[in-house]
Design a protein around this motif. Structure first.
Motif, PDB file in Angstrom:
ATOM      1  N   ARG A  32      38.735  43.610  32.828  1.00 27.07           N
ATOM      2  CA  ARG A  32      37.901  44.315  33.793  1.00 27.07           C
ATOM      3  C   ARG A  32      36.438  44.082  33.441  1.00 27.07           C
ATOM      4  O   ARG A  32      36.084  43.945  32.268  1.00 27.07           O
ATOM      5  CB  ARG A  32      38.179  45.817  33.793  1.00 27.07           C
ATOM      6  CG  ARG A  32      39.509  46.233  34.403  1.00 27.07           C
ATOM      7  CD  ARG A  32      39.358  47.512  35.227  1.00 27.07           C
ATOM      8  NE  ARG A  32      38.435  47.353  36.353  1.00 27.07           N
ATOM      9  CZ  ARG A  32      38.089  48.358  37.185  1.00 27.07           C
ATOM     10  NH1 ARG A  32      38.569  49.578  36.976  1.00 27.07           N
ATOM     11  NH2 ARG A  32      37.266  48.146  38.184  1.00 27.07           N
ATOM     12  N   ILE A  33      35.590  44.045  34.469  1.00 35.61           N
ATOM     13  CA  ILE A  33      34.151  43.869  34.260  1.00 35.61           C
ATOM     14  C   ILE A  33      33.415  45.113  34.746  1.00 35.61           C
ATOM     15  O   ILE A  33      33.656  45.589  35.870  1.00 35.61           O
ATOM     16  CB  ILE A  33      33.617  42.632  35.002  1.00 35.61           C
ATOM     17  CG1 ILE A  33      34.338  41.370  34.547  1.00 35.61           C
ATOM     18  CG2 ILE A  33      32.103  42.493  34.778  1.00 35.61           C
ATOM     19  CD1 ILE A  33      33.961  40.127  35.350  1.00 35.61           C
ATOM     20  N   PHE A  34      32.533  45.620  33.914  1.00 40.16           N
ATOM     21  CA  PHE A  34      31.689  46.758  34.256  1.00 40.16           C
ATOM     22  C   PHE A  34      30.232  46.327  34.152  1.00 40.16           C
ATOM     23  O   PHE A  34      29.865  45.578  33.243  1.00 40.16           O
ATOM     24  CB  PHE A  34      31.950  47.936  33.313  1.00 40.16           C
ATOM     25  CG  PHE A  34      33.344  48.482  33.407  1.00 40.16           C
ATOM     26  CD1 PHE A  34      33.634  49.563  34.222  1.00 40.16           C
ATOM     27  CD2 PHE A  34      34.379  47.895  32.676  1.00 40.16           C
ATOM     28  CE1 PHE A  34      34.928  50.069  34.322  1.00 40.16           C
ATOM     29  CE2 PHE A  34      35.672  48.389  32.764  1.00 40.16           C
ATOM     30  CZ  PHE A  34      35.950  49.476  33.586  1.00 40.16           C
ATOM     31  N   ILE A  35      29.421  46.785  35.087  1.00 37.55           N
ATOM     32  CA  ILE A  35      27.982  46.512  35.060  1.00 37.55           C
ATOM     33  C   ILE A  35      27.254  47.835  34.867  1.00 37.55           C
ATOM     34  O   ILE A  35      27.403  48.748  35.676  1.00 37.55           O
ATOM     35  CB  ILE A  35      27.502  45.826  36.349  1.00 37.55           C
ATOM     36  CG1 ILE A  35      28.281  44.544  36.614  1.00 37.55           C
ATOM     37  CG2 ILE A  35      25.993  45.529  36.254  1.00 37.55           C
ATOM     38  CD1 ILE A  35      27.956  43.890  37.953  1.00 37.55           C
ATOM     39  N   LEU A  36      26.487  47.919  33.780  1.00 37.30           N
ATOM     40  CA  LEU A  36      25.715  49.137  33.513  1.00 37.30           C
ATOM     41  C   LEU A  36      24.284  48.940  34.012  1.00 37.30           C
ATOM     42  O   LEU A  36      23.616  47.972  33.660  1.00 37.30           O
ATOM     43  CB  LEU A  36      25.711  49.447  32.018  1.00 37.30           C
ATOM     44  CG  LEU A  36      24.958  50.719  31.612  1.00 37.30           C
ATOM     45  CD1 LEU A  36      25.654  51.959  32.171  1.00 37.30           C
ATOM     46  CD2 LEU A  36      24.844  50.817  30.089  1.00 37.30           C
ATOM     47  N   THR A  37      23.817  49.873  34.828  1.00 37.34           N
ATOM     48  CA  THR A  37      22.451  49.841  35.341  1.00 37.34           C
ATOM     49  C   THR A  37      21.840  51.230  35.212  1.00 37.34           C
ATOM     50  O   THR A  37      22.542  52.218  35.010  1.00 37.34           O
ATOM     51  CB  THR A  37      22.390  49.445  36.831  1.00 37.34           C
ATOM     52  OG1 THR A  37      22.954  50.517  37.615  1.00 37.34           O
ATOM     53  CG2 THR A  37      23.167  48.170  37.102  1.00 37.34           C
ATOM     54  N   ILE A  73      22.787  60.418  23.432  1.00 38.98           N
ATOM     55  CA  ILE A  73      24.225  60.392  23.169  1.00 38.98           C
ATOM     56  C   ILE A  73      24.996  61.054  24.318  1.00 38.98           C
ATOM     57  O   ILE A  73      26.149  60.693  24.591  1.00 38.98           O
ATOM     58  CB  ILE A  73      24.542  61.077  21.807  1.00 38.98           C
ATOM     59  CG1 ILE A  73      25.906  60.607  21.284  1.00 38.98           C
ATOM     60  CG2 ILE A  73      24.469  62.588  21.916  1.00 38.98           C
ATOM     61  CD1 ILE A  73      25.920  59.194  20.803  1.00 38.98           C
ATOM     62  N   GLU A  74      24.333  61.979  25.036  1.00 32.17           N
ATOM     63  CA  GLU A  74      24.981  62.611  26.186  1.00 32.17           C
ATOM     64  C   GLU A  74      25.220  61.595  27.300  1.00 32.17           C
ATOM     65  O   GLU A  74      26.284  61.599  27.936  1.00 32.17           O
ATOM     66  CB  GLU A  74      24.122  63.776  26.705  1.00 32.17           C
ATOM     67  CG  GLU A  74      24.072  64.998  25.805  1.00 32.17           C
ATOM     68  CD  GLU A  74      23.170  64.836  24.600  1.00 32.17           C
ATOM     69  OE1 GLU A  74      23.319  65.623  23.650  1.00 32.17           O
ATOM     70  OE2 GLU A  74      22.312  63.905  24.610  1.00 32.17           O
ATOM     71  N   THR A  75      24.244  60.717  27.525  1.00 31.34           N
ATOM     72  CA  THR A  75      24.437  59.652  28.515  1.00 31.34           C
ATOM     73  C   THR A  75      25.561  58.724  28.081  1.00 31.34           C
ATOM     74  O   THR A  75      26.406  58.319  28.889  1.00 31.34           O
ATOM     75  CB  THR A  75      23.135  58.852  28.704  1.00 31.34           C
ATOM     76  OG1 THR A  75      22.095  59.725  29.136  1.00 31.34           O
ATOM     77  CG2 THR A  75      23.312  57.742  29.730  1.00 31.34           C
ATOM     78  N   CYS A  76      25.603  58.396  26.802  1.00 31.79           N
ATOM     79  CA  CYS A  76      26.694  57.556  26.275  1.00 31.79           C
ATOM     80  C   CYS A  76      28.046  58.195  26.548  1.00 31.79           C
ATOM     81  O   CYS A  76      28.998  57.519  26.959  1.00 31.79           O
ATOM     82  CB  CYS A  76      26.521  57.345  24.771  1.00 31.79           C
ATOM     83  SG  CYS A  76      25.113  56.335  24.303  1.00 31.79           S
ATOM     84  N   SER A  77      28.137  59.490  26.309  1.00 32.60           N
ATOM     85  CA  SER A  77      29.400  60.196  26.510  1.00 32.60           C
ATOM     86  C   SER A  77      29.860  60.094  27.963  1.00 32.60           C
ATOM     87  O   SER A  77      31.052  59.879  28.241  1.00 32.60           O
ATOM     88  CB  SER A  77      29.247  61.666  26.106  1.00 32.60           C
ATOM     89  OG  SER A  77      30.482  62.340  26.198  1.00 32.60           O
ATOM     90  N   SER A  82      33.451  57.394  31.838  1.00 30.14           N
ATOM     91  CA  SER A  82      33.609  56.572  33.043  1.00 30.14           C
ATOM     92  C   SER A  82      34.410  55.310  32.753  1.00 30.14           C
ATOM     93  O   SER A  82      35.268  54.903  33.546  1.00 30.14           O
ATOM     94  CB  SER A  82      32.232  56.189  33.602  1.00 30.14           C
ATOM     95  OG  SER A  82      31.536  57.330  34.060  1.00 30.14           O
ATOM     96  N   LEU A  83      34.127  54.676  31.607  1.00 26.77           N
ATOM     97  CA  LEU A  83      34.905  53.501  31.219  1.00 26.77           C
ATOM     98  C   LEU A  83      36.383  53.841  31.090  1.00 26.77           C
ATOM     99  O   LEU A  83      37.257  53.123  31.593  1.00 26.77           O
ATOM    100  CB  LEU A  83      34.373  52.937  29.899  1.00 26.77           C
ATOM    101  CG  LEU A  83      33.022  52.221  29.929  1.00 26.77           C
ATOM    102  CD1 LEU A  83      32.521  51.954  28.513  1.00 26.77           C
ATOM    103  CD2 LEU A  83      33.117  50.905  30.700  1.00 26.77           C
ATOM    104  N   SER A  84      36.648  54.934  30.407  1.00 23.30           N
ATOM    105  CA  SER A  84      38.034  55.346  30.181  1.00 23.30           C
ATOM    106  C   SER A  84      38.740  55.667  31.501  1.00 23.30           C
ATOM    107  O   SER A  84      39.878  55.238  31.741  1.00 23.30           O
ATOM    108  CB  SER A  84      38.061  56.553  29.248  1.00 23.30           C
ATOM    109  OG  SER A  84      39.384  56.922  28.937  1.00 23.30           O
ATOM    110  N   GLN A  85      38.046  56.420  32.363  1.00 24.36           N
ATOM    111  CA  GLN A  85      38.641  56.828  33.641  1.00 24.36           C
ATOM    112  C   GLN A  85      38.876  55.651  34.578  1.00 24.36           C
ATOM    113  O   GLN A  85      39.728  55.721  35.469  1.00 24.36           O
ATOM    114  CB  GLN A  85      37.745  57.870  34.308  1.00 24.36           C
ATOM    115  CG  GLN A  85      37.714  59.202  33.576  1.00 24.36           C
ATOM    116  CD  GLN A  85      36.535  60.074  33.989  1.00 24.36           C
ATOM    117  OE1 GLN A  85      35.798  59.759  34.927  1.00 24.36           O
ATOM    118  NE2 GLN A  85      36.347  61.190  33.289  1.00 24.36           N
ATOM    119  N   ASN A  86      38.112  54.576  34.373  1.00 28.46           N
ATOM    120  CA  ASN A  86      38.246  53.409  35.243  1.00 28.46           C
ATOM    121  C   ASN A  86      39.057  52.285  34.604  1.00 28.46           C
ATOM    122  O   ASN A  86      38.973  51.135  35.025  1.00 28.46           O
ATOM    123  CB  ASN A  86      36.870  52.899  35.648  1.00 28.46           C
ATOM    124  CG  ASN A  86      36.210  53.763  36.707  1.00 28.46           C
ATOM    125  OD1 ASN A  86      36.524  53.653  37.892  1.00 28.46           O
ATOM    126  ND2 ASN A  86      35.309  54.637  36.285  1.00 28.46           N
ATOM    127  N   GLY A  87      39.834  52.639  33.581  1.00 30.69           N
ATOM    128  CA  GLY A  87      40.807  51.703  33.038  1.00 30.69           C
ATOM    129  C   GLY A  87      40.276  50.638  32.102  1.00 30.69           C
ATOM    130  O   GLY A  87      40.908  49.595  31.917  1.00 30.69           O
TER     131      GLY A  87
END
Length: 360
Positions: A32-37, A73-77, A82-87
């Motif tokens: 899977r590919i994720f783009i962080l912006t 660290i809150e943003t990281c969490s 989101s990564l986990s929920q999106n597989g």
């Protein structure tokens, strides 16, 4: 195409560099590919990337609020969730599209999610291109204290496309220019002389200077990857600059500064200190101050401001055994690390900065 080839973290730049991403994605073949912006790059940079790289059509975009205040660290969490929920699994890929906040935070997220997934950085600001693109430093702030939490891990690669700079306001370009000026001070008078005339309003003419700045930083990091000596010079002006940036961020009576704006002040102060402690030539100090103040508006500091900034110096990452340690210069490219500076001299440096117009 320009390139700096390394075992990890190779940097590719200028013409057709973004097109190389298609070949890289085919080689990596992520599940899977994720783009962080952040909210700015989602609006101004993501459409360009998606148009150029069709293999990203099914990528999932994760977006957080722009600005240093959200490098936490809150943003990281939130992103980990989101990564986990999106597989996302260990064979997923995170592409960090943005300035230094995005690449610093995104690299930290990728380096810690499931004990490390692959990531690629695509810096979109001048600051991120010439500074965050090399060195593998990833992390977040601790409150207003800069980059206190993090890891060193290079991305799979870095893609530099200067066309992204067309989306930036002049203030953001100028912020990155501060790091290029720093590279001139710590590298050579020749580069300083060329970069001080950097055509901020016409970035297409500045491609070679941008790439040279990347190479200067890469050469330093290659010689001292663990920051035991030479790499500390990349922090020139940052000891005071980071403290100023943190102080303005936490003080409601101050307008928060961009990173380069704070570092510009820090470089003037540190060069004055260098002239006092390590015989940096006073004529060159004057020229450096004139160049920096021509591009960066002068900031005001009360005696209380200065005292609070000095207190923040204890959190600088270069400190050892409770001692605040500075990088100073004897000349262009001629540096001294691990220098102790008395508080009285720091006050004197602020006086020099405040009263500089009167000396011209």
């Amino acid at each position: 195409m320009k390139q700096v080839i390394k075992e990890r973290g190779s940097v590719y730049g200028n013409e057709n560099s973004i097109d190389l991403l298609t070949n890289i994605l085919e080689t990596l073949s992520p599940t899977r590919i994720f783009i962080l912006t952040d909210t700015n790059t989602a609006k101004y940079c993501l459409p360009y990337l998606l148009k150029r790289v069709t293999l990203l059509s099914n990528a999932k975009t994760l977006t957080f609020q722009e600005g240093e205040a959200h490098k936490t660290i809150e943003t990281c969490s939130e992103i980990w969730n989101s990564l986990s929920q999106n597989g996302a699994d260990r064979n997923s890929l995170l592409i960090n599209l943005g300035g230094g906040v995005v690449t610093d935070l995104g690299g930290f997220v990728a380096s810690t999610f499931k004990r490390g997934i692959e990531f690629i950085n695509i810096p979109t600001s001048l600051l991120a291109m010439v500074d965050a693109s090399v060195g593998g430093k990833n992390g977040v702030d601790l409150g207003v204290l800069k980059n206190q939490i993090g890891v060193i891990r290079n991305p799979y690669c870095v893609i530099i496309d200067v066309d992204f700079l067309n989306s930036l306001p002049k203030q953001q370009i100028t912020s990155g220019f501060a790091e290029m000026l720093k590279h001139g001070l710590i590298h050579s008078e020749d580069y300083w002389t060329r970069v001080k005339r950097f055509p901020i309003a016409n970035t297409s003419e500045a491609k070679e200077l941008i790439w040279e700045s990347i190479e200067i930083k890469n050469n330093v990091v290659e010689q001292d990857p663990e920051e035991r000596g030479l790499r500390k010079t990349l922090n020139y002006g940052h000891t005071l600059g980071h403290a100023i940036e943190s102080y303005f961020l936490k003080n409601q009576n101050k307008q928060a500064l961009l990173h380069g704006e704070a570092i510009a002040v820090g470089m003037v102060l540190t060069t004055f200190i260098s002239s006092e402690l390590s015989a940096f030539p006073s004529t060159k100090l004057k020229e450096i101050t004139e160049v920096i103040l021509a591009h960066f508006p002068k900031q005001e500091f009360s005696k209380n401001d200065i005292e609070e900034i000095i207190k923040l110096l204890i959190y600088d990452k270069k400190n050892r055994n409770g001692k605040v340690l500075f990088v100073l210069l004897k000349g262009y490219g001629d540096h001294i690390t691990d220098c102790e500076v008395p508080n009285a001299l720091i006050h004197k440096a602020f006086d020099y900065y405040k009263n500089f117009e009167k000396n011209i």
